[in-house]
Design a protein around this motif. Structure first.
Motif, mmCIF file in Angstrom:
data_model
loop_
_atom_site.group_PDB
_atom_site.id
_atom_site.type_symbol
_atom_site.label_atom_id
_atom_site.label_comp_id
_atom_site.label_asym_id
_atom_site.label_seq_id
_atom_site.Cartn_x
_atom_site.Cartn_y
_atom_site.Cartn_z
ATOM 1 N N ARG A 1 -4.414 1.416 -37.439
ATOM 2 C CA ARG A 1 -3.281 1.220 -36.554
ATOM 3 C C ARG A 1 -3.444 -0.110 -35.822
ATOM 4 O O ARG A 1 -4.529 -0.438 -35.333
ATOM 5 C CB ARG A 1 -3.155 2.377 -35.577
ATOM 6 C CG ARG A 1 -3.026 3.736 -36.277
ATOM 7 C CD ARG A 1 -2.941 4.866 -35.275
ATOM 8 N NE ARG A 1 -1.679 4.823 -34.543
ATOM 9 C CZ ARG A 1 -0.532 5.299 -34.999
ATOM 10 N NH1 ARG A 1 -0.484 5.854 -36.200
ATOM 11 N NH2 ARG A 1 0.563 5.246 -34.273
ATOM 12 N N HIS B 1 -9.675 3.379 -38.071
ATOM 13 C CA HIS B 1 -8.221 3.512 -38.038
ATOM 14 C C HIS B 1 -7.614 2.170 -38.394
ATOM 15 O O HIS B 1 -8.183 1.122 -38.092
ATOM 16 C CB HIS B 1 -7.730 3.935 -36.649
ATOM 17 C CG HIS B 1 -8.254 5.256 -36.196
ATOM 18 N ND1 HIS B 1 -7.665 6.449 -36.535
ATOM 19 C CD2 HIS B 1 -9.326 5.577 -35.433
ATOM 20 C CE1 HIS B 1 -8.349 7.443 -35.992
ATOM 21 N NE2 HIS B 1 -9.367 6.940 -35.322
ATOM 22 N N ALA C 1 -6.332 12.698 -33.470
ATOM 23 C CA ALA C 1 -6.211 11.246 -33.645
ATOM 24 C C ALA C 1 -6.097 10.583 -32.277
ATOM 25 O O ALA C 1 -5.009 10.376 -31.746
ATOM 26 C CB ALA C 1 -4.999 10.921 -34.514
ATOM 27 N N ASN D 1 -6.270 12.918 -37.476
ATOM 28 C CA ASN D 1 -6.607 11.791 -38.352
ATOM 29 C C ASN D 1 -6.988 12.300 -39.731
ATOM 30 O O ASN D 1 -6.926 13.507 -40.019
ATOM 31 C CB ASN D 1 -7.703 10.920 -37.740
ATOM 32 C CG ASN D 1 -9.018 11.676 -37.551
ATOM 33 O OD1 ASN D 1 -9.294 12.670 -38.226
ATOM 34 N ND2 ASN D 1 -9.841 11.207 -36.628
ATOM 35 N N GLU E 1 -3.850 7.495 -31.924
ATOM 36 C CA GLU E 1 -2.419 7.803 -31.957
ATOM 37 C C GLU E 1 -1.971 8.450 -30.649
ATOM 38 O O GLU E 1 -0.872 8.183 -30.147
ATOM 39 C CB GLU E 1 -2.124 8.724 -33.144
ATOM 40 C CG GLU E 1 -0.664 8.822 -33.495
ATOM 41 C CD GLU E 1 -0.438 9.496 -34.834
ATOM 42 O OE1 GLU E 1 0.654 10.053 -35.011
ATOM 43 O OE2 GLU E 1 -1.349 9.463 -35.690
#
Length: 449
Positions: free
Chosen positions: A82, A80, A440, A434, A443
């Protein structure tokens, strides 16, 4: 002709050999080799040994992965991009290569880049090269997996044996990223092993797929989340082959893919830890899965089943996280019966997150739910993300959140202990997925920050 990773940049492929393409340009073998050497020049000028790769462009990913491996260092695939996820994994890498505007507290090399005097020759391919991936985290915190390149190459040879001839004159496109095991194997390793071009950009919409299929024979690597959204109203996109992984397809979805794409999808079952395990094509509902050659199951005395595979380091095998029903004496065909309960221990009680999710999803107030754990001040709590049904939405609008949550808690009290009751709640229009079509987790966790 298939090639190992150490041969991908060799003279065995002509300078004009097409490696990747996008709407605006193409990259041939000459470009590929030059770009790897240029990035290798930058990497070699540093002392960093673990390089995180956060690249949206698939060609840039290929360049970066090979450059880090040829430098003798270790690529780290965070899974990921993020910021919260990268911050949580910061101890796992020393520097970052990216084509995104990420701001991370570490040295960063950014695409696009150039080298005034790139290296002219590749170093020796490193013996015992490895890369680092992370599990999806769908049953808890993502776990680090050290994956030998030799295992990726062996897996690719198995895939080429099964489908190489069928894909020999096709181009590869994908809706999934190569930063997870499935995308790495099918959208990255397989086309480069076969010497077939791959798309630099991921496919995000059905219309893109149709446009690309008009120009070339295509192999699609995708997920159930994308395939379920294919629009029957649009013109069919005839594809050479479709791979799907990340969860079983329903039989209806498999038929829908055949009607839209011209071929019934091949479903792949595997995990980050195990690599590929089995495959199936649904010619009837609930079709059985077949183990890949060189793999076997070993039933254990406690009722679990161990997978024995050359792709995993444990000689006694590993226990898969799914319930498996063996179908025949040779134990090569089986049914998947769903994931084993996700069990966590809070205040000395064993709590099934799966059961809490099932209880929530059974309510007419909700259309979906996801249950996870949060650690706050050293203590573990249960949290839930809720998607309201039409009934739940009406109650929320008329009587408010407090009344709605009160009714949900009241229903749960008939089934759950006080420790099992979710302490934190969030509402969402849908459970986020995702790029692999799985929930996800990162998230979801961020909703509670």
């Amino acid at each position: 002709m298939t090639q190992r990773m150490c041969e991908w940049l060799s003279a065995g492929r002509a300078d004009e050999h097409l490696v990747a393409w996008s709407e605006s340009r193409e990259w041939c073998q000459r470009d590929f080799r030059h770009d790897v050497l240029s990035l290798l020049t930058h990497i070699s000028a540093t002392s960093h040994s673990r390089w995180a790769l956060c690249l949206e462009d698939n060609y840039s990913f290929a360049v970066a992965l090979l450059a880090v491996l040829y430098s003798g260092h270790t690529p780290v695939l965070p899974g990921h991009f993020r910021p919260a996820v990268l911050a949580g994994q910061r101890d796992e890498f020393d520097a970052l290569i990216t084509d995104l505007p990420l701001q991370i507290d570490c040295p960063i090399l950014r695409f696009p880049f150039s080298a005034d005097q790139p290296l002219t020759a590749l170093p020796e391919w490193p013996e015992n090269a490895v890369l680092i991936l992370f599990t999806s985290g769908s049953t808890g915190k993502s776990q680090k997996i050290i994956k030998p390149v030799s295992c990726l190459e062996l897996e690719s040879q198995w895939l080429c044996t099964h489908w190489g001839e069928q894909c020999a004159d096709a181009r590869f496109v994908a809706t999934v990223a190569p930063h997870h095991m499935y995308g790495l194997s099918f959208a990255f390793m397989l086309p480069l092993t076969l010497g077939r071009p791959f798309a630099a950009k991921r496919v995000e919409y059905h219309e893109q797929l149709h446009s690309l299929a008009r120009e070339n024979a295509l192999v699609l690597t995708s997920s159930p989340a994308f395939l379920k959204r294919l629009d029957m109203a649009l013109e069919p996109a005839n594809l050479r082959h479709v791979f799907s992984a990340g969860g079983p397809l329903s039989h209806d979805t498999a038929l829908r893919v055949e009607n839209i794409c011209g071929c019934r999808p091949t479903e792949i079952y595997g995990t980050t830890e195990s690599g590929i395990v089995a495959f199936r094509t649904q010619h009837q509902p609930e079709a059985a899965w077949t183990l890949f050659d060189n793999l076997e199951f070993s039933p254990l005395a406690d009722g679990n089943i161990a997978l024995i595979s050359p792709l995993i380091p444990q000689p006694d095998g590993m226990i898969l996280s799914d319930k498996i029903q063996l179908l025949n004496a040779d134990q090569r065909q089986f049914l998947l019966l769903g994931r084993k309960d996700r069990i966590v221990k809070i205040a000395e009680q064993r709590i099934s997150l799966t059961e809490i999710e099932q209880r929530l999803c059974a309510m007419d107030l909700l259309s979906d739910a996801s249950v996870l754990t949060l650690e706050k001040q050293g203590r573990l709590y249960v949290a839930a993300v809720l998607v309201l049904s039409q009934v739940g939405e009406q109650l929320f609008q008329v009587q408010g959140q407090a009344v709605l949550l009160g009714q949900i808690r009241g229903i749960l009290r008939d089934w759950l202990s006080p420790v099992s009751m979710p302490r934190y709640w969030r509402f969402a229009p849908a459970i986020p997925l995702n790029q692999q079509g799985k929930r996800a987790t990162a998230e979801l966790q961020e909703m509670f920050l």
